[in-house]
Design a protein around this motif. Structure first.
Motif, PDB file in Angstrom:
ATOM      1  N   GLN A 122     104.235  55.883  24.010  1.00  0.00           N
ATOM      2  CA  GLN A 122     104.562  56.889  25.013  1.00  0.00           C
ATOM      3  C   GLN A 122     103.306  57.293  25.778  1.00  0.00           C
ATOM      4  N   GLU A 130     100.571  55.469  26.025  1.00  0.00           N
ATOM      5  CA  GLU A 130     100.110  54.312  26.792  1.00  0.00           C
ATOM      6  C   GLU A 130     100.912  54.158  28.074  1.00  0.00           C
ATOM      7  N   ALA A 131     102.235  54.378  27.972  1.00  0.00           N
ATOM      8  CA  ALA A 131     103.070  54.240  29.163  1.00  0.00           C
ATOM      9  C   ALA A 131     102.673  55.269  30.210  1.00  0.00           C
ATOM     10  N   GLY A 132     102.395  56.484  29.757  1.00  0.00           N
ATOM     11  CA  GLY A 132     101.981  57.536  30.683  1.00  0.00           C
ATOM     12  C   GLY A 132     100.668  57.187  31.364  1.00  0.00           C
ATOM     13  N   LEU A 133      99.698  56.744  30.545  1.00  0.00           N
ATOM     14  CA  LEU A 133      98.396  56.377  31.105  1.00  0.00           C
ATOM     15  C   LEU A 133      98.549  55.223  32.091  1.00  0.00           C
ATOM     16  N   PHE A 178      98.894  58.605  35.011  1.00  0.00           N
ATOM     17  CA  PHE A 178      98.636  59.993  34.629  1.00  0.00           C
ATOM     18  C   PHE A 178      97.271  60.075  33.965  1.00  0.00           C
ATOM     19  N   HIS A 237     102.794  66.319  30.035  1.00  0.00           N
ATOM     20  CA  HIS A 237     104.089  65.984  30.627  1.00  0.00           C
ATOM     21  C   HIS A 237     104.940  65.084  29.745  1.00  0.00           C
ATOM     22  N   ILE A 238     104.289  64.259  28.936  1.00  0.00           N
ATOM     23  CA  ILE A 238     105.064  63.236  28.231  1.00  0.00           C
ATOM     24  C   ILE A 238     105.087  63.450  26.723  1.00  0.00           C
ATOM     25  N   PRO A 276     106.344  67.588  25.508  1.00  0.00           N
ATOM     26  CA  PRO A 276     107.773  67.947  25.507  1.00  0.00           C
ATOM     27  C   PRO A 276     108.545  67.271  24.376  1.00  0.00           C
ATOM     28  N   GLN A 277     108.180  66.040  24.086  1.00  0.00           N
ATOM     29  CA  GLN A 277     108.880  65.348  23.001  1.00  0.00           C
ATOM     30  C   GLN A 277     108.482  65.913  21.641  1.00  0.00           C
ATOM     31  N   VAL A 283     113.199  68.022  32.716  1.00  0.00           N
ATOM     32  CA  VAL A 283     112.087  67.167  33.099  1.00  0.00           C
ATOM     33  C   VAL A 283     111.669  67.373  34.548  1.00  0.00           C
TER      34      VAL A 283
END
Lengths: 491, 359
Positions: free
Chosen positions: A392, A394-397, A401, A409-410, A413-414, A490
């Motif tokens: 999660q 890594e996907a954001g980076l 972001f 943000h990622i 919240p989770q 979101v």
């Protein structure tokens, strides 16, 4: 709704259990030898506890509060209760179906107690008592308080004291008419009046706090209290550790037993419940103890949660730090908190760490619970963050972001969504944990129940009431946390 | 567009040992190129890809992207990543967002697009990958192939100049590989610059403009698909691209677990994406096993598949034989076999007489 039905069932079971009654003859006592083989109730730390514990032919039951001792006799768990002769005036004896089987022969010298070496106060007290004996004020004070049916009278005191200056701090260990007892937030009884006389004599204001015996002694040793009151008999052992002035009175023991010939409480069950509620809540405005205690409990809980949650963030960051010394520090902290009972932590902070700081007990309680909560909260944060897969982040980076944005943000919240039930559990156990703050003289919800209990000697209704309120508080706290949680909407 | 000079990456373990995954990487990637990174496991393909967008920062060398050294101190890495999208093996969709939100999120938060604009674009991208109707569901309820297509749409939403694909089909059930590859084919056709780490040799051959064969921390050989797959210059490359996937069954006597062998064949076919040949292989086995059983106990059966040529073969071989079993020579039986397979090749080998059935 389901919880309510369970709660009601639980209460009904307790109420039924307490209604079970025996039907033998009233116990007769003529001398202390008759106590052999009996179950005897008294209060921990009292002189009776000391002398009775020397006898091995009786089954001694020690209680923290007089109300609990009384309840044990009423419930048939003990046969006789040994307490001060002033305990229970005639009206209360009738109300509870108790009678005095005999009175003890020995009289015990009684005085208020000072810190060892505090000759200034003790000498002042002796001078004052001499003067009061001479001019008759001592007799009128005794006449006013130590006689039958003192509870029927309107409580008041006419002793004026200073409003400003260094207060004379009085630790009251017993909430028991007529020695010393609370009505609303004011203290009455012979010993508070003696303390007021002393304060007037010294031109100082006076303040009273309710402690239990062991806390009062610690407060005295740590200069957090100047005087301890509560029908303290002068014994050799105590004289070695503390300083007593001359006794102001000699009290004797009374042996209370259940009066089996007394009529059972009249009226239907509802009338009896109504009467009990009247006694525990309405009379002398006792519901105010509950509402005040409720606010104290809420106040401590919420502030400790807020402070602890913030400290927990720091602690969690340390636990996950790259620097070894930070991780070690956090580990030692967690190890320490995990190993120390909450009550001990509270007492250490109050009587040792913050002893000379002048911090009020509520602030100390908030700090103690926050320190404890921080450890649990840090654990909750860590577990929740670890539950979010690395992918999660890594996907954001990879989307562009920054690290901070990705976290905020990622990941966060989770993590909040996962950690919320755990966090809520921590908060509710904190709420319940605050019930020990009475040990440092804070009148929280639990202590409010204790105060009412020690005045009405009804062990059950205040306890049940407090139980119900804790249940409601836990439920409300859950709702509050859900409301306070940042929405995971979101976009 | 991207130039890589003397790039290296060394992992230092806490126990003091270290592992150098990338040794000396040099390459240039031009706009519009579709480059597949192939090679055996553990040779640094993924590490190279993740070094390019600095998810795994390299320990040496330089990377020049649009004229700037992205390894220079203070280079805004997040800006680079906005132009260099990435698609992961494990999708990494944001589980707490709907499909549409997944796609819209970065454009709204990073590019500050309006909600309406981002929504329109996201929907059109989802339409492009065939998932517009799933816009409002959560990733939980999607299949692997669908998730990966959403991930591609999410990546495209940032309008990147190059996309890095890190084994995009490796985590997928073989039945779903096709749908993802077809989306990628479409992107390649539209001229997107792509770097793909893949084990799909056929796909790499078809789609790539260039292939990097990675071996032992270097780009061992670099060339067009033709050069790499058909005329590899170096022996390691040749061994890799011509390698044959196979599974061998030693049949010993009556106690042989025949149902177990069928399961293994099944798994083999699914694993190498030749599920369409599964039934033929099993029918052949069912016909041939009794024939060989009549003539003796010992038998070696081998199923093999060449990724590059797509050729599948089933071999029957026995050491003591010097010819095929008599039954195989019967014309009707042979006709029946040839209706299932393409060809039957018989040849004596050092390890016995081999009958090869080509599928």
């Amino acid at each position: 709704m389901k919880h309510f039905i369970r709660l009601l069932t639980f209460i009904a079971c307790i109420a039924l259990a307490s209604c079970a009654h025996q039907s033998e003859a009233t116990l007769e006592l003529t001398s202390e030898q008759d106590l052999a083989g009996l179950r005897v109730a008294t209060v921990n730390g009292s002189i009776y506890a000391l002398s009775l514990s020397k006898r091995d032919d009786i089954d001694l039951h020690l209680f923290n509060f007089e109300a609990d001792a009384l309840q044990s006799v009423l419930a048939g768990k003990t046969d006789v209760m040994v307490l001060d002769e002033t305990f229970l005036d005639r009206r209360m004896r009738e109300e509870y179906g108790m009678k005095i089987a005999m009175t003890g022969e020995e009289r015990y010298p009684t005085a208020i107690m000072f810190r060892k070496g505090d000759y200034e106060l003790a000498d002042a007290m002796n001078d004052l008592q001499d003067r009061m004996e001479k001019d008759g004020t001592m007799d009128s004070l005794k006449n006013f308080w130590i006689e039958e049916n003192y509870l029927d009278r309107e409580h008041q005191t006419h002793i004026p004291v200073e409003k400003t200056g260094k207060p004379l701090k009085v630790a009251c260990i017993s909430n028991m008419a007529p020695i010393s007892f609370m009505v609303g937030s004011e203290w009455y009884g012979i010993e508070p009046d003696l303390c007021r006389e002393l304060a007037r004599y010294l031109h100082r204001p006076v303040e009273f706090h309710l402690y239990d015996f062991s806390s009062a002694i610690m407060a005295l040793k740590n200069n957090m209290a100047d005087v301890v009151t509560g029908c303290l008999f002068i014994t050799e052992e105590r004289s070695e550790e503390y300083l007593f002035p001359n006794p102001y009175h000699y009290y004797g023991a009374a042996y209370f037993v259940k009066d089996k010939s007394a009529k059972a409480a009249e009226g239907t069950i509802w009338e009896r419940i109504g009467k009990s509620l009247e006694k525990n809540l309405i009379r002398e405005g006792r519901w105010k103890y509950i509402t005040n205690g409720l606010w104290v409990t809420i106040y401590i809980t919420i502030l400790a949660i807020l402070l602890g949650s913030i400290l927990g963030i720091g602690l969690c960051a340390m636990t996950r730090s790259k620097r070894k010394w930070m991780r070690s520090t956090a580990a030692v902290y967690n190890w320490f908190i995990a190993g120390i009972p909450m009550l001990v932590l509270l007492l250490i902070l109050f009587y040792v760490v913050f002893a000379g700081s002048g911090l009020n007990p509520t602030a100390v309680a908030i700090i103690a619970f926050a320190l404890n909560f921080a450890s649990g909260a840090s654990d909750v944060y860590g577990t929740s963050l670890d539950a979010i897969p690395r992918g999660q982040t890594e996907a954001g980076l990879a989307l562009g972001f920054t690290r901070l944005q990705t976290f905020a943000h990622i990941v966060l919240p989770q993590a909040i969504r996962r950690g919320l039930p755990l966090y809520q559990g921590q908060c509710i156990s904190l709420l319940k944990g605050t019930s020990i703050v009475g040990y440092i003289a804070i009148q929280d919800l639990t202590r409010a129940g204790d105060i009412i209990r020690s005045r009405t000697f009804d062990a059950i209704v205040p306890l049940l009431l407090v139980t119900v309120i804790y249940f409601l508080l836990a439920w409300l706290l859950g709702i509050l946390i859900k409301l306070a949680t940042p929405k995971t909407q979101v976009l | 567009m991207i130039t890589v000079n003397h790039l290296s990456k060394t992992y230092h373990n806490p126990d003091g040992s270290s592992l150098t995954v990338l040794k000396d990487i040099n390459c240039t990637i031009e706009k519009g190129e579709v480059i597949s990174l192939i090679g055996p496991s553990g040779t640094g393909k993924s590490t190279l890809l993740r070094a390019l967008n600095l998810l795994d920062p390299p320990t040496g060398g330089e990377i020049i992207f649009e004229g700037e050294n992205i390894l220079a101190k203070g280079y805004p890495v997040h800006k680079l990543r906005q132009k260099m999208g990435m698609v992961f093996q494990s999708f990494n969709l944001f589980d707490h967002m709907t499909v549409l939100e997944n796609v819209m999120y970065a454009p709204v938060k990073i590019l500050k697009k309006s909600m309406e604009e981002a929504r329109e674009e996201a929907l059109s991208l989802l339409r492009k990958v065939g998932l517009a109707e799933k816009a409002d569901v959560y990733p939980d309820s999607l299949s692997g192939g669908q998730k990966q297509r959403v991930a591609i749409a999410r990546c495209l939403a940032m309008n990147p100049e190059v996309i890095l694909f890190d084994e995009p089909t490796s985590a997928l059930d073989p039945t779903m590989v096709g749908e993802v590859l077809s989306v990628m084919r479409q992107l390649a056709k539209e001229g997107m610059t792509m770097l793909i780490v893949t084990h799909e040799m056929k796909f790499a051959l078809d789609v790539s403009t260039r292939i990097f064969f990675m071996y032992d921390g270097y780009i061992h050989e670099d060339g067009t698909p033709q050069q790499i797959f058909i005329q590899p210059k170096r022996s390691a490359t040749k061994a890799f691209v011509q390698r044959i996937r196979k599974e061998v069954f030693e049949v010993h006597g009556e106690d042989f677990d025949y149902p177990g062998m069928e399961t293994s064949i099944n798994r083999f076919c699914i694993k190498y994406n030749i599920a369409d040949k599964k039934d033929s292989v099993i029918t052949l086995c069912q016909l041939l096993m009794p024939v060989y059983k009549e003539t003796g106990d010992q038998l070696t059966v081998r199923i093999s598949y060449s990724e590059l040529s797509g050729e599948t073969a089933l071999d029957f071989m026995r050491e003591e034989d010097n010819e095929a079993p008599a039954r195989l020579k019967e014309e009707t039986f042979r006709k029946q076999l040839l209706s299932i397979c393409k060809d039957i090749i018989e040849e004596p080998t050092a390890r016995g007489y081999r009958v090869k059935f080509l599928l």
